[in-house]
Structure formats: structure tokens, C-alpha cells
Write a protein that holds these residues in place. Structure first.
Motif, PDB file in Angstrom:
ATOM      1  N   HIS A  33      19.513 -20.387  43.763  1.00 23.37           N
ATOM      2  CA  HIS A  33      19.393 -20.156  45.301  1.00 23.37           C
ATOM      3  C   HIS A  33      17.928 -19.554  45.395  1.00 23.37           C
ATOM      4  CE1 HIS A  33      22.874 -21.799  47.233  1.00 23.37           C
ATOM      5  NE2 HIS A  33      23.577 -21.176  46.118  1.00 23.37           N
ATOM      6  N   THR A  55      14.367 -24.446  48.369  1.00 25.53           N
ATOM      7  CA  THR A  55      15.143 -23.490  48.440  1.00 25.53           C
ATOM      8  C   THR A  55      14.775 -22.757  49.709  1.00 25.53           C
ATOM      9  OG1 THR A  55      13.595 -22.081  46.981  1.00 25.53           O
ATOM     10  CG2 THR A  55      15.753 -23.356  45.909  1.00 25.53           C
ATOM     11  N   ALA A  58      16.278 -24.525  52.458  1.00 23.16           N
ATOM     12  CA  ALA A  58      17.760 -24.277  52.485  1.00 23.16           C
ATOM     13  C   ALA A  58      18.173 -23.016  53.052  1.00 23.16           C
ATOM     14  CB  ALA A  58      18.423 -24.530  51.079  1.00 23.16           C
ATOM     15  N   LYS A  62      20.568 -22.322  56.127  1.00 26.28           N
ATOM     16  CA  LYS A  62      21.902 -21.627  56.156  1.00 26.28           C
ATOM     17  C   LYS A  62      21.876 -20.580  57.096  1.00 26.28           C
ATOM     18  CE  LYS A  62      24.607 -19.583  52.468  1.00 26.28           C
ATOM     19  NZ  LYS A  62      24.749 -19.500  51.220  1.00 26.28           N
ATOM     20  N   VAL A  88      19.866 -32.005  50.102  1.00 27.39           N
ATOM     21  CA  VAL A  88      20.136 -30.970  49.412  1.00 27.39           C
ATOM     22  C   VAL A  88      21.692 -30.660  49.486  1.00 27.39           C
ATOM     23  CG1 VAL A  88      19.485 -28.329  49.132  1.00 27.39           C
ATOM     24  CG2 VAL A  88      18.019 -29.879  49.868  1.00 27.39           C
ATOM     25  N   GLU A  90      24.649 -27.895  48.505  1.00 26.52           N
ATOM     26  CA  GLU A  90      24.509 -26.573  48.087  1.00 26.52           C
ATOM     27  C   GLU A  90      25.761 -26.099  47.589  1.00 26.52           C
ATOM     28  OE1 GLU A  90      23.816 -22.033  50.144  1.00 26.52           O
ATOM     29  OE2 GLU A  90      22.627 -24.133  51.026  1.00 26.52           O
ATOM     30  N   LEU A  95      21.621 -25.521  43.882  1.00 21.61           N
ATOM     31  CA  LEU A  95      21.185 -26.323  44.959  1.00 21.61           C
ATOM     32  C   LEU A  95      20.855 -27.658  44.103  1.00 21.61           C
ATOM     33  CD1 LEU A  95      18.804 -24.137  46.911  1.00 21.61           C
ATOM     34  CD2 LEU A  95      20.800 -25.008  47.712  1.00 21.61           C
TER      35      LEU A  95
END
Length: 110
Positions: A33, A55, A58, A62, A88, A90, A95
Motif C-alpha cells: 500500500h 497506489t 487506490a 479508498k 486494482v 486490494e 495491491l
């Protein structure tokens, strides 16, 4: 974090081989992450660029999901442009980033 066995590594390699064999898949990056690369099928420059930028994206995704519903969590993110599709998946630790050419996929449908 648990230690991976030889069987775990073999399973990971088998999964990477299976995914990369799909039509249009250009590469896979497995990263933490924080953006540290664990495994990649791309060259070093592409790997670093994708791991860093995806990353961050993502993490932002999130955050948006959590802002909308604090009890929810991001599990999968898919972005499609004219040239590429980035998917992606997770997990708590990693990832799995897959880059593919969506135009290659469409050729199989025609």
C-alpha cells in the motif's frame, strides 16, 4: 506478516502466469500500500511509475469510499481510458495491479 512457503510462491507464480496469458494483458505489478514493489512483469521504469501513481490513486479511492460510508471499504478499482485499462485488486497487505489493452479485448468479440 506471515512467512510465505515455497508452495505459496509457486501459487503466486501460477496466478501471474494465468493472468498474463489473458488477451490484452500488458503487465502486472504487485505492490504494498506504500508503493513498494513486490513483483512485476513490467520493466523497471514502468513498474515504478505504475506502482507510485496507482497506489496513490487506490488510497484516494479508498478514502472516498470511506467518506461515503465509514463501514465500507474499497476492494476493487477499475479505470479505463482509450489506450489502457487499469484494474486494482486490494487486500489488507497488497495491491494487485493489472494493466491491459482494452482494444485487444474487443478484437476477440468482432
Amino acid at each position: 506478516m506471515s512467512t510465505l512457503t515455497a508452495k505459496d510462491y509457486a501459487d503466486v507464480e501460477a496466478t501471474l502466469t494465468r493472468i498474463t496469458s489473458h488477451t490484452g494483458v500488458q503487465g502486472i505489478v504487485i505492490a504494498t500500500h506504500e508503493g513498494s514493489v513486490i513483483r512485476s512483469t513490467l520493466d523497471n521504469i514502468q513498474t515504478q511509475q505504475i506502482s507510485t501513481l496507482v497506489t496513490q490513486l487506490a488510497a484516494r479511492g479508498k478514502s472516498v469510499v470511506r467518506d461515503l460510508d465509514p463501514e465500507d471499504d474499497l476492494t476493487f478499482l477499475r479505470i479505463r481510458s482509450k489506450k489502457n485499462e487499469i484494474m486494482v485488486a486490494e487486500t489488507k497487505q497488497y495491491l494487485l495491479i493489472t494493466i491491459q489493452n482494452p482494444n485487444e479485448l474487443q478484437k476477440g468479440w468482432i
